[in-house]
Structure formats: structure tokens, C-alpha cells
Design a protein around this motif. Structure first.
Motif, PDB file in Angstrom:
ATOM      1  N   ILE A 200      -1.577  -4.705  -9.084  1.00 22.34           N
ATOM      2  CA  ILE A 200      -2.402  -3.514  -9.321  1.00 22.34           C
ATOM      3  C   ILE A 200      -2.658  -3.392 -10.817  1.00 22.34           C
ATOM      4  O   ILE A 200      -1.720  -3.427 -11.627  1.00 22.34           O
ATOM      5  N   SER A 201      -3.908  -3.273 -11.188  1.00 20.95           N
ATOM      6  CA  SER A 201      -4.262  -3.143 -12.601  1.00 20.95           C
ATOM      7  C   SER A 201      -5.423  -2.176 -12.755  1.00 20.95           C
ATOM      8  O   SER A 201      -6.133  -1.872 -11.796  1.00 20.95           O
ATOM      9  N   GLU A 202      -5.614  -1.706 -13.969  1.00 19.88           N
ATOM     10  CA  GLU A 202      -6.727  -0.804 -14.266  1.00 19.88           C
ATOM     11  C   GLU A 202      -7.801  -1.604 -14.996  1.00 19.88           C
ATOM     12  O   GLU A 202      -7.528  -2.254 -16.005  1.00 19.88           O
ATOM     13  N   ILE A 203      -9.020  -1.562 -14.461  1.00 15.46           N
ATOM     14  CA  ILE A 203     -10.123  -2.336 -15.016  1.00 15.46           C
ATOM     15  C   ILE A 203     -11.320  -1.427 -15.265  1.00 15.46           C
ATOM     16  O   ILE A 203     -11.398  -0.320 -14.707  1.00 15.46           O
ATOM     17  N   PRO A 204     -12.279  -1.853 -16.089  1.00 18.59           N
ATOM     18  CA  PRO A 204     -13.526  -1.078 -16.224  1.00 18.59           C
ATOM     19  C   PRO A 204     -14.231  -0.983 -14.875  1.00 18.59           C
ATOM     20  O   PRO A 204     -14.293  -1.959 -14.126  1.00 18.59           O
ATOM     21  N   ALA A 205     -14.766   0.183 -14.574  1.00 18.42           N
ATOM     22  CA  ALA A 205     -15.410   0.389 -13.274  1.00 18.42           C
ATOM     23  C   ALA A 205     -16.613  -0.529 -13.079  1.00 18.42           C
ATOM     24  O   ALA A 205     -16.937  -0.888 -11.946  1.00 18.42           O
TER      25      ALA A 205
ATOM     26  N   PRO B  49     -18.046  -5.984  -4.540  1.00 20.15           N
ATOM     27  CA  PRO B  49     -17.790  -5.773  -3.117  1.00 20.15           C
ATOM     28  C   PRO B  49     -16.599  -6.606  -2.655  1.00 20.15           C
ATOM     29  O   PRO B  49     -16.495  -7.795  -2.962  1.00 20.15           O
ATOM     30  N   GLY B  50     -15.687  -5.963  -1.932  1.00 14.82           N
ATOM     31  CA  GLY B  50     -14.477  -6.623  -1.482  1.00 14.82           C
ATOM     32  C   GLY B  50     -13.244  -6.201  -2.253  1.00 14.82           C
ATOM     33  O   GLY B  50     -12.118  -6.450  -1.811  1.00 14.82           O
ATOM     34  N   ASP B  51     -13.439  -5.555  -3.405  1.00 15.86           N
ATOM     35  CA  ASP B  51     -12.288  -5.065  -4.175  1.00 15.86           C
ATOM     36  C   ASP B  51     -11.557  -3.961  -3.407  1.00 15.86           C
ATOM     37  O   ASP B  51     -12.181  -3.162  -2.688  1.00 15.86           O
ATOM     38  N   MET B  52     -10.244  -3.923  -3.580  1.00 17.75           N
ATOM     39  CA  MET B  52      -9.418  -2.858  -3.002  1.00 17.75           C
ATOM     40  C   MET B  52      -9.060  -1.894  -4.122  1.00 17.75           C
ATOM     41  O   MET B  52      -8.316  -2.241  -5.048  1.00 17.75           O
ATOM     42  N   VAL B  53      -9.602  -0.671  -4.048  1.00 17.02           N
ATOM     43  CA  VAL B  53      -9.416   0.327  -5.091  1.00 17.02           C
ATOM     44  C   VAL B  53      -8.444   1.401  -4.612  1.00 17.02           C
ATOM     45  O   VAL B  53      -8.536   1.868  -3.472  1.00 17.02           O
ATOM     46  N   LEU B  54      -7.522   1.795  -5.485  1.00 12.34           N
ATOM     47  CA  LEU B  54      -6.553   2.836  -5.174  1.00 12.34           C
ATOM     48  C   LEU B  54      -7.033   4.150  -5.778  1.00 12.34           C
ATOM     49  O   LEU B  54      -7.387   4.202  -6.969  1.00 12.34           O
ATOM     50  N   LEU B  55      -7.050   5.185  -4.949  1.00 13.65           N
ATOM     51  CA  LEU B  55      -7.543   6.491  -5.376  1.00 13.65           C
ATOM     52  C   LEU B  55      -6.494   7.567  -5.121  1.00 13.65           C
ATOM     53  O   LEU B  55      -5.719   7.482  -4.168  1.00 13.65           O
TER      54      LEU B  55
ATOM     55  N   ALA C 222     -11.067   1.985 -13.007  1.00 15.66           N
ATOM     56  CA  ALA C 222     -10.623   2.035 -11.612  1.00 15.66           C
ATOM     57  C   ALA C 222      -9.311   1.256 -11.490  1.00 15.66           C
ATOM     58  O   ALA C 222      -9.128   0.228 -12.158  1.00 15.66           O
ATOM     59  N   ARG C 223      -8.423   1.738 -10.627  1.00 15.40           N
ATOM     60  CA  ARG C 223      -7.190   1.021 -10.322  1.00 15.40           C
ATOM     61  C   ARG C 223      -7.467   0.123  -9.117  1.00 15.40           C
ATOM     62  O   ARG C 223      -7.871   0.598  -8.058  1.00 15.40           O
ATOM     63  N   VAL C 224      -7.302  -1.171  -9.300  1.00 13.43           N
ATOM     64  CA  VAL C 224      -7.706  -2.128  -8.296  1.00 13.43           C
ATOM     65  C   VAL C 224      -6.582  -3.114  -8.006  1.00 13.43           C
ATOM     66  O   VAL C 224      -5.765  -3.421  -8.880  1.00 13.43           O
ATOM     67  N   LYS C 225      -6.566  -3.591  -6.778  1.00  7.91           N
ATOM     68  CA  LYS C 225      -5.572  -4.575  -6.346  1.00  7.91           C
ATOM     69  C   LYS C 225      -6.232  -5.952  -6.343  1.00  7.91           C
ATOM     70  O   LYS C 225      -7.159  -6.211  -5.588  1.00  7.91           O
TER      71      LYS C 225
ATOM     72  N   PRO D 134      -6.275  -7.206   2.455  1.00  7.01           N
ATOM     73  CA  PRO D 134      -6.043  -5.888   1.841  1.00  7.01           C
ATOM     74  C   PRO D 134      -4.707  -5.765   1.128  1.00  7.01           C
ATOM     75  O   PRO D 134      -4.550  -4.919   0.248  1.00  7.01           O
ATOM     76  N   ALA D 135      -3.734  -6.608   1.471  1.00 15.17           N
ATOM     77  CA  ALA D 135      -2.433  -6.559   0.807  1.00 15.17           C
ATOM     78  C   ALA D 135      -2.472  -7.248  -0.551  1.00 15.17           C
ATOM     79  O   ALA D 135      -1.698  -6.893  -1.454  1.00 15.17           O
ATOM     80  N   GLN D 136      -3.356  -8.247  -0.703  1.00 18.38           N
ATOM     81  CA  GLN D 136      -3.405  -9.013  -1.940  1.00 18.38           C
ATOM     82  C   GLN D 136      -4.613  -8.672  -2.816  1.00 18.38           C
ATOM     83  O   GLN D 136      -4.561  -8.787  -4.032  1.00 18.38           O
ATOM     84  N   GLY D 137      -5.709  -8.278  -2.176  1.00 15.59           N
ATOM     85  CA  GLY D 137      -6.937  -8.070  -2.929  1.00 15.59           C
ATOM     86  C   GLY D 137      -7.640  -9.383  -3.194  1.00 15.59           C
ATOM     87  O   GLY D 137      -7.227 -10.436  -2.720  1.00 15.59           O
TER      88      GLY D 137
END
Length: 268
Positions: free
Chosen positions: A143-148, A153-159, A135-138, A38-41
């Protein structure tokens, strides 16, 4: 099945491995089951492999029917054909007034049926427009913004407040989180969320699978909206495997049946 013009086999849409009951797992168990730090994604190789397995994070869309085809289908009813025949017969014997009245009734009925079916055809398109676009994902510790639709599955998304949840997932951190799930559960007020696992004792009939969606307070679902707080979300399902995907599937596969009035008119 076709998704946005791309063919996917059954295994890609529904991976064969049995998914755990995410809401019953502790955060550490959930991340371990997903194979993610979860710290690295996720890493780039993991993302590519999972994207091939699960497909894009999109809702499948049936091929649209032509408006002309929808209009023609309004004249398939036996009763409508009888009325048209009656109008032609009335016109042939010189009863123009009755012929015009019958044709007006037929056209009005057909226009109403066309309008209702045309709106139903657009229901899945309306669902798609409501989905998150980015979505903002790790990933790889960044941390970067990618197309949703690139989520797996397994991605860490910041909300944070105001964000639309891009896919189903297990909350791993939650700070004063409230989410509006009315589009999925019908709940009129935002619900509070936390990260605590739900034990089997909290499930109806002692079965963890029977916990209603509205009571899975450690989960967030595609198309719901975070109204308060900030959180990290471990994605557990994407695309047609989400709860919103199952809803879209029901809309797509529901068979059209005659109403009791239509059945009685056909018998008459």
C-alpha cells in the motif's frame, strides 16, 4: 486533443474495447474483467501499459483565452457597434451629454458580458481544483500513496471517511460507507453504498445501462466525497472517461448561442 499541453489521440482517450456494465457485475467478475488480483493490486508492468493506453487521470483543459480577447469580443455585436457610432455622431455634432450616456451604457454592458464569460472560462479550472491530489493504492502487494493522476483502470484504491474519490470505480469492500455525490447527481444527502451487484431487473426498461447514476449504489465516482466508513475501490475509468470527465467535456464543447433577446435586438 490536448491535455495539459500533451497531445493524446482518440484511441488513448476512449479505448476501443467495450467496457462492461460494472454495476451489474459481482465483485469477483469485476476484478476478473479488470485483470487484477484484489489482494495484490496491479504490477508495475501492468500499470505502465495501462497508463500508456488510457493516459493520465486528469481532466482535459481547453487552451485559455486571453482576457483581452474576451473583452474585445464584447464589442462584436451589431447593436453595440451602432451605439458606438451613435455616440461618435452625437459628439461630432456637439451633443456631448448624449454621447457620454451612450458610451457609459456600452461600457457597462461590455463589462458585464466580460465578467460572465471570464467566470465561465474558469469553470473547468474550478473542477480541477476540486479533484483529489493523492490516492492510497495497493500495488504489488504493498500500500502506497501516489499522485491521483497516476491512477489507471484496475488499480485498487483504499478510501476512508473524508477522502475524495479520485476516479470512477466499483466498490469491492464497503463498511458503513456513505458518499456525498451532490457535485455529480445533485443529491442533497450522502447516499449509502454497498458491494452487491445490480441485476437487470432493477434497471429501467430491463436495460442495465439505464440505471441512473444516483442509484448505482455499488459505484463511486470521481470528485464525490466519502463522508462515512471505509472501502476498497476497483478503478474502472479515469480522466475524461469518468462521469466527471463527461461533464467537463459538455462544458467544453457546448456551443455558444444567442439568447432570444440578443436575436431580436440583432433583427431590430
Amino acid at each position: 486533443m490536448v491535455r495539459h499541453g500533451i497531445f493524446y489521440n482518440k484511441e488513448q482517450m476512449n479505448p476501443p474495447e467495450k467496457m462492461p456494465s460494472w454495476h451489474t457485475l459481482a465483485v469477483e467478475q469485476a476484478t476478473a474483467a479488470s485483470g487484477v488480483d484484489p489482494a495484490q493490486g496491479l504490477g508495475a508492468a501492468d500499470v505502465a501499459r495501462r497508463l500508456m493506453t488510457h493516459g493520465p487521470n486528469r481532466l482535459a483543459e481547453p487552451p485559455p483565452r486571453s482576457p483581452w480577447l474576451l473583452l474585445l469580443e464584447q464589442f462584436k455585436s451589431v447593436l453595440v457597434l451602432i451605439l458606438i457610432g451613435a455616440a461618435l455622431l452625437a459628439g461630432a455634432i456637439g451633443d456631448i451629454k448624449d454621447a457620454i450616456v451612450i458610451l457609459i451604457v456600452v461600457l457597462f454592458n461590455s463589462a458585464l458580458g466580460f465578467y460572465q464569460e471570464y467566470r465561465a472560462e474558469r469553470s473547468l479550472a474550478a473542477l480541477k481544483k476540486m479533484l483529489a491530489l493523492t490516492a492510497r493504492v495497493k500495488r504489488d502487494g504493498h500500500i502506497s500513496e501516489i499522485p491521483a493522476d497516476a491512477l489507471v483502470p484496475g488499480d485498487m484504491v483504499l478510501l476512508e471517511a473524508g477522502n475524495r474519490v479520485p476516479a470512477d470505480g466499483r466498490l469491492t469492500t464497503a463498511h458503513s460507507v456513505e458518499i456525498d455525490e451532490s457535485a455529480l447527481t445533485g443529491e442533497s444527502h450522502p447516499v449509502s453504498k454497498d458491494t452487491m451487484p445490480l441485476g437487470i431487473t432493477e434497471a429501467s426498461n430491463g436495460n442495465s445501462e439505464d440505471v441512473p447514476l444516483a442509484e448505482r449504489r455499488n459505484m463511486a465516482f470521481m470528485n464525490s466525497v466519502m463522508t462515512r466508513g471505509r472501502a476498497e475501490l476497483l478503478i474502472t475509468a479515469t480522466g475524461m472517461n469518468t462521469e466527471m470527465g463527461r461533464l467537463a467535456s459538455l462544458l467544453e464543447t457546448t456551443k455558444e448561442t444567442s439568447t432570444p433577446l440578443q436575436a431580436q435586438l440583432s433583427q431590430l
